[in-house]
Write a protein that holds these residues in place. Structure first.
Motif, PDB file in Angstrom:
ATOM      1  N   VAL A  91       0.841  -1.204   0.000  1.00 21.33           N
ATOM      2  CA  VAL A  91       0.000   0.000   0.000  1.00 21.33           C
ATOM      3  C   VAL A  91       0.876   1.254   0.000  1.00 21.33           C
ATOM      4  O   VAL A  91       0.580   2.230  -0.697  1.00 21.33           O
ATOM      5  CB  VAL A  91      -0.949  -0.008   1.215  1.00 21.33           C
ATOM      6  CG1 VAL A  91      -1.724   1.302   1.290  1.00 21.33           C
ATOM      7  CG2 VAL A  91      -1.910  -1.175   1.145  1.00 21.33           C
ATOM      8  N   ALA A  92       1.955   1.228   0.784  1.00 15.08           N
ATOM      9  CA  ALA A  92       2.866   2.381   0.840  1.00 15.08           C
ATOM     10  C   ALA A  92       3.471   2.657  -0.530  1.00 15.08           C
ATOM     11  O   ALA A  92       3.594   3.820  -0.957  1.00 15.08           O
ATOM     12  CB  ALA A  92       3.962   2.117   1.866  1.00 15.08           C
ATOM     13  N   LYS A  93       3.830   1.592  -1.227  1.00 18.18           N
ATOM     14  CA  LYS A  93       4.402   1.735  -2.574  1.00 18.18           C
ATOM     15  C   LYS A  93       3.377   2.342  -3.526  1.00 18.18           C
ATOM     16  O   LYS A  93       3.692   3.221  -4.339  1.00 18.18           O
ATOM     17  CB  LYS A  93       4.853   0.362  -3.064  1.00 18.18           C
ATOM     18  CG  LYS A  93       5.549   0.387  -4.417  1.00 18.18           C
ATOM     19  CD  LYS A  93       6.005  -1.019  -4.816  1.00 18.18           C
ATOM     20  CE  LYS A  93       6.666  -1.017  -6.193  1.00 18.18           C
ATOM     21  NZ  LYS A  93       7.078  -2.401  -6.589  1.00 18.18           N
ATOM     22  N   ALA A  94       2.120   1.882  -3.425  1.00 23.44           N
ATOM     23  CA  ALA A  94       1.057   2.399  -4.295  1.00 23.44           C
ATOM     24  C   ALA A  94       0.805   3.884  -4.008  1.00 23.44           C
ATOM     25  O   ALA A  94       0.557   4.678  -4.929  1.00 23.44           O
ATOM     26  CB  ALA A  94      -0.213   1.586  -4.089  1.00 23.44           C
ATOM     27  N   TRP A  95       0.859   4.268  -2.713  1.00 18.40           N
ATOM     28  CA  TRP A  95       0.634   5.671  -2.329  1.00 18.40           C
ATOM     29  C   TRP A  95       1.700   6.571  -2.932  1.00 18.40           C
ATOM     30  O   TRP A  95       1.405   7.626  -3.504  1.00 18.40           O
ATOM     31  CB  TRP A  95       0.619   5.780  -0.800  1.00 18.40           C
ATOM     32  CG  TRP A  95       0.343   7.171  -0.292  1.00 18.40           C
ATOM     33  CD1 TRP A  95      -0.869   7.773  -0.158  1.00 18.40           C
ATOM     34  CD2 TRP A  95       1.316   8.125   0.150  1.00 18.40           C
ATOM     35  NE1 TRP A  95      -0.722   9.049   0.337  1.00 18.40           N
ATOM     36  CE2 TRP A  95       0.618   9.295   0.531  1.00 18.40           C
ATOM     37  CE3 TRP A  95       2.704   8.116   0.252  1.00 18.40           C
ATOM     38  CZ2 TRP A  95       1.263  10.420   1.023  1.00 18.40           C
ATOM     39  CZ3 TRP A  95       3.353   9.250   0.733  1.00 18.40           C
ATOM     40  CH2 TRP A  95       2.625  10.381   1.114  1.00 18.40           C
ATOM     41  N   LYS A  96       2.958   6.163  -2.813  1.00 14.19           N
ATOM     42  CA  LYS A  96       4.057   6.976  -3.362  1.00 14.19           C
ATOM     43  C   LYS A  96       3.947   7.075  -4.886  1.00 14.19           C
ATOM     44  O   LYS A  96       4.185   8.137  -5.473  1.00 14.19           O
ATOM     45  CB  LYS A  96       5.404   6.351  -2.980  1.00 14.19           C
ATOM     46  CG  LYS A  96       5.722   6.491  -1.501  1.00 14.19           C
ATOM     47  CD  LYS A  96       7.033   5.795  -1.159  1.00 14.19           C
ATOM     48  CE  LYS A  96       7.346   5.908   0.329  1.00 14.19           C
ATOM     49  NZ  LYS A  96       8.599   5.182   0.690  1.00 14.19           N
ATOM     50  N   LYS A  97       3.592   5.975  -5.518  1.00 15.85           N
ATOM     51  CA  LYS A  97       3.441   5.962  -6.969  1.00 15.85           C
ATOM     52  C   LYS A  97       2.384   6.969  -7.418  1.00 15.85           C
ATOM     53  O   LYS A  97       2.529   7.645  -8.452  1.00 15.85           O
ATOM     54  CB  LYS A  97       3.061   4.551  -7.409  1.00 15.85           C
ATOM     55  CG  LYS A  97       2.908   4.357  -8.910  1.00 15.85           C
ATOM     56  CD  LYS A  97       2.562   2.901  -9.209  1.00 15.85           C
ATOM     57  CE  LYS A  97       2.380   2.657 -10.701  1.00 15.85           C
ATOM     58  NZ  LYS A  97       2.036   1.221 -10.981  1.00 15.85           N
ATOM     59  N   PHE A  98       1.324   7.120  -6.603  1.00 16.75           N
ATOM     60  CA  PHE A  98       0.230   8.024  -6.971  1.00 16.75           C
ATOM     61  C   PHE A  98       0.571   9.483  -6.667  1.00 16.75           C
ATOM     62  O   PHE A  98       0.411  10.355  -7.524  1.00 16.75           O
ATOM     63  CB  PHE A  98      -1.046   7.617  -6.236  1.00 16.75           C
ATOM     64  CG  PHE A  98      -2.230   8.488  -6.573  1.00 16.75           C
ATOM     65  CD1 PHE A  98      -2.842   8.403  -7.818  1.00 16.75           C
ATOM     66  CD2 PHE A  98      -2.719   9.407  -5.655  1.00 16.75           C
ATOM     67  CE1 PHE A  98      -3.922   9.208  -8.141  1.00 16.75           C
ATOM     68  CE2 PHE A  98      -3.803  10.214  -5.968  1.00 16.75           C
ATOM     69  CZ  PHE A  98      -4.412  10.111  -7.213  1.00 16.75           C
ATOM     70  N   GLN A 104      -1.622   3.406   4.539  1.00 20.57           N
ATOM     71  CA  GLN A 104      -1.354   4.396   3.489  1.00 20.57           C
ATOM     72  C   GLN A 104      -2.451   4.483   2.437  1.00 20.57           C
ATOM     73  O   GLN A 104      -2.309   5.237   1.466  1.00 20.57           O
ATOM     74  CB  GLN A 104      -0.010   4.093   2.819  1.00 20.57           C
ATOM     75  CG  GLN A 104       1.194   4.491   3.659  1.00 20.57           C
ATOM     76  CD  GLN A 104       1.665   3.351   4.548  1.00 20.57           C
ATOM     77  OE1 GLN A 104       0.934   2.384   4.761  1.00 20.57           O
ATOM     78  NE2 GLN A 104       2.865   3.463   5.096  1.00 20.57           N
ATOM     79  N   GLU A 105      -3.529   3.753   2.601  1.00 22.89           N
ATOM     80  CA  GLU A 105      -4.699   3.997   1.750  1.00 22.89           C
ATOM     81  C   GLU A 105      -5.325   5.349   2.089  1.00 22.89           C
ATOM     82  O   GLU A 105      -6.069   5.906   1.285  1.00 22.89           O
ATOM     83  CB  GLU A 105      -5.724   2.870   1.916  1.00 22.89           C
ATOM     84  CG  GLU A 105      -5.291   1.571   1.269  1.00 22.89           C
ATOM     85  CD  GLU A 105      -6.265   0.431   1.488  1.00 22.89           C
ATOM     86  OE1 GLU A 105      -6.115  -0.604   0.820  1.00 22.89           O
ATOM     87  OE2 GLU A 105      -7.188   0.569   2.331  1.00 22.89           O
TER      88      GLU A 105
END
Length: 534
Positions: A8-15, A146-147
């Motif tokens: 989730v943390a990786k997805a948040w940073k990517k966005f 991190q969502e």
């Protein structure tokens, strides 16, 4: 769920850094991020919307009925999780927090991000969060770590469910929040059951309050698509088709075994349709004596037959005018009544028994059966022309044994609902019961699962439901002797238990072994023995 945090943390940073949505992101979170990013900065504290004391008092007075109804249910939920580092929150329809019950250990952290009374947690103020997103989406949601779009809220895990009033409008939100490393898969089921209990009580009080002021339908659909607890691909397909059917006026035919939830789905279709403000009238075609079926459907005039009421009576078609008529067990309808029903569906009008005046039939038909209707046609028990009239949009509801991945979440939801109803806080099933539930064939489907759990909560001495608290049919399955050959019955049950536990705890070995009551090394050996993929 802890293993989910790095992803989730990786997805948040990517966005937030690149504006790209990760494919692994839940759809509801992705939609919320896109809504919020244009209005809010994820890295800075945004404008605090907190009511002044006098305005907050006015708000409490305005929503006094909601608070009064919700308070005992919130207390019951909090009692079941006291000491676990969580809080229970109630908000108004705009996202202002009305009431908070929580552990002191967590409340101090919550206050740092203004998760407190009088503060607005709608998406446009606090970004993606369970309260705000549940208000926008109008359905239960869990927002984990991190969502949350705002970085200051990344320590949270929150599960929230909207509460609806008698008009189908959002009346508030019930939420459970805590530190994400304490996330528990039961929380969403618990908050959904709590919101439903508040909603049912609220609707009843509203009906009593307004019964002399505004017309209230005696016949009302109480379930929505949010009431359907399912994660399996088969049920998601069913729900998708049912949602599409709700947007039409076409006749719907629901086919499925007894106990699969045909009436619940009929309620949901009605409540999502353009007829949602009209009545929802149900009749069990197999539960009415054959000689009375037509009078039940179409009503009768005074003196139509011996024993008729002096002023006649309305039939189900008349009572359902402007709404939906649910014909349950349609296969049990006598052949002569099938002809009468066909005529009404074709001509869109009918007359009462013993009457001559034509009455327009402004109803939407949803029919249901636990039999194969086409086979009934071939056997001469059901009219082919009526079958074609009903078989416009057919939805096949799978039995529980064909969607075993739903058994766990259904168990959690039903147990939370029953625990709240019967004041048995904190109940859960043992690993042995988990494996039995997964292996059992469930001939009575979801209805049988509800009955089994209701029996068990009254027999359980502690807070754990054990095999001895189950009916004989399931106990026999548990006590069956091992068989010779390529794997015993108990081996198969053990495999299913381990798989379920791993899924429940997101493949976390420590939490899974603790739940199963075995050491980490023993769990690793069993994973290797049974070649379980993690």
């Amino acid at each position: 769920m802890l293993l989910k945090a790095p992803q989730v943390a990786k997805a948040w940073k990517k966005f937030v850094y690149h504006g790209k949505l990760d494919k692994t992101l839940p759809t509801v979170v992705a939609r919320s991020w896109e809504r919020c990013l244009t209005k809010l900065d994820p890295f800075t504290a945004n404008h605090l919307d907190k009511l002044e004391e006098h305005r907050f008092k006015e708000l409490l007075e305005r929503y006094s009925m909601l608070i009064e109804v919700a308070k005992p249910i919130m207390e019951e939920i909090y009692l079941s999780m006291k000491g676990s580092g969580f809080c229970v929150i109630l908000t108004d329809p705009q996202g202002y927090i009305l009431k908070v019950l929580g552990d002191t250990s967590f409340m101090e952290k919550a206050r740092r991000v203004n998760l407190s009374q009088g503060v607005n947690w709608h998406e446009h103020r606090k970004g993606t969060n369970a309260i705000g997103t549940a208000l926008v989406e109008e359905k239960p949601v869990t927002i984990f770590a991190q969502e949350h779009l705002l970085k200051e809220n990344h320590f949270l895990t929150c599960s929230a469910a909207p509460i609806f009033n008698s008009k189908g409008e959002v009346a508030g939100v019930l939420d459970i929040s805590g530190n994400y490393y304490r996330a528990h898969p039961h929380n969403l089921a618990l908050v959904v059951a709590g919101a439903k209990a508040i909603q049912n009580r609220l609707i009843m009080l509203e009906s009593q309050k307004h019964k002399n002021m505004t017309p209230v339908y005696q016949h009302k659909a109480v379930y929505t698509f949010d009431s359907i607890i399912a994660e399996s691909e088969k049920m998601q397909t069913v729900i998708k088709l049912a949602r599409r059917a709700a947007q039409t006026e076409s006749t719907v035919l629901l086919q499925g075994e007894s106990g699969t939830g045909k009436e619940l789905l009929a309620h949901a279709i009605h409540n999502k349709s353009s007829r949602c403000h009209g009545p929802f009238v149900a009749i069990n075609c197999g539960g009415v004596p054959q000689n009375l079926v037509e009078s039940e459907l179409f009503g009768y005039e005074e003196g139509a037959f011996t024993g008729a009421r002096a002023r006649g009576a309305k039939g189900k078609f008349e009572l359902a005018n402007g709404g939906t008529l649910f014909l349950d067990e349609i296969a049990e309808l006598p052949l002569d009544c099938q002809a009468a029903l066909l005529r009404v569906l074709q001509e869109k009008c009918y007359h009462r028994i013993g009457g001559v005046q034509l009455i327009p039939a402004d109803v939407r038909i949803i029919a249901a059966t636990n039999k194969n209707l086409y086979e009934q046609v071939q056997q001469g028990k059901f009219r082919l022309d009526l079958y074609y009239r009903l078989n416009v949009i057919t939805i096949e509801i799978p039995p529980l044994r064909e969607r075993r991945e739903d058994i766990g979440i259904l168990t959690d939801h039903i147990l939370a609902d029953l625990s709240s109803r019967y004041h048995h806080a904190g109940l859960e099933v043992s690993p042995q019961v988990d494996q039995l539930f997964y292996t059992y064939s469930w001939p009575g489907n979801v209805r049988e699962l509800v009955n089994v759990l209701e029996r068990a909560i009254h027999l359980a001495d502690n807070k754990i439901i054990l095999p001895e608290h189950l009916p004989t049919t399931l106990q026999t399955l548990y006590n069956v002797s091992p068989q010779d050959g390529g794997g015993t019955v108990m081996d198969n049950l053990e495999v299913q238990t381990i798989r379920l536990a791993l899924k429940r705890y997101g493949n976390n070995i420590t939490q899974t072994s603790r739940y199963l009551g075995i050491s980490r090394n023993t769990l690793y050996r069993k994973i290797e023995k049974y070649r379980i993929k993690i």
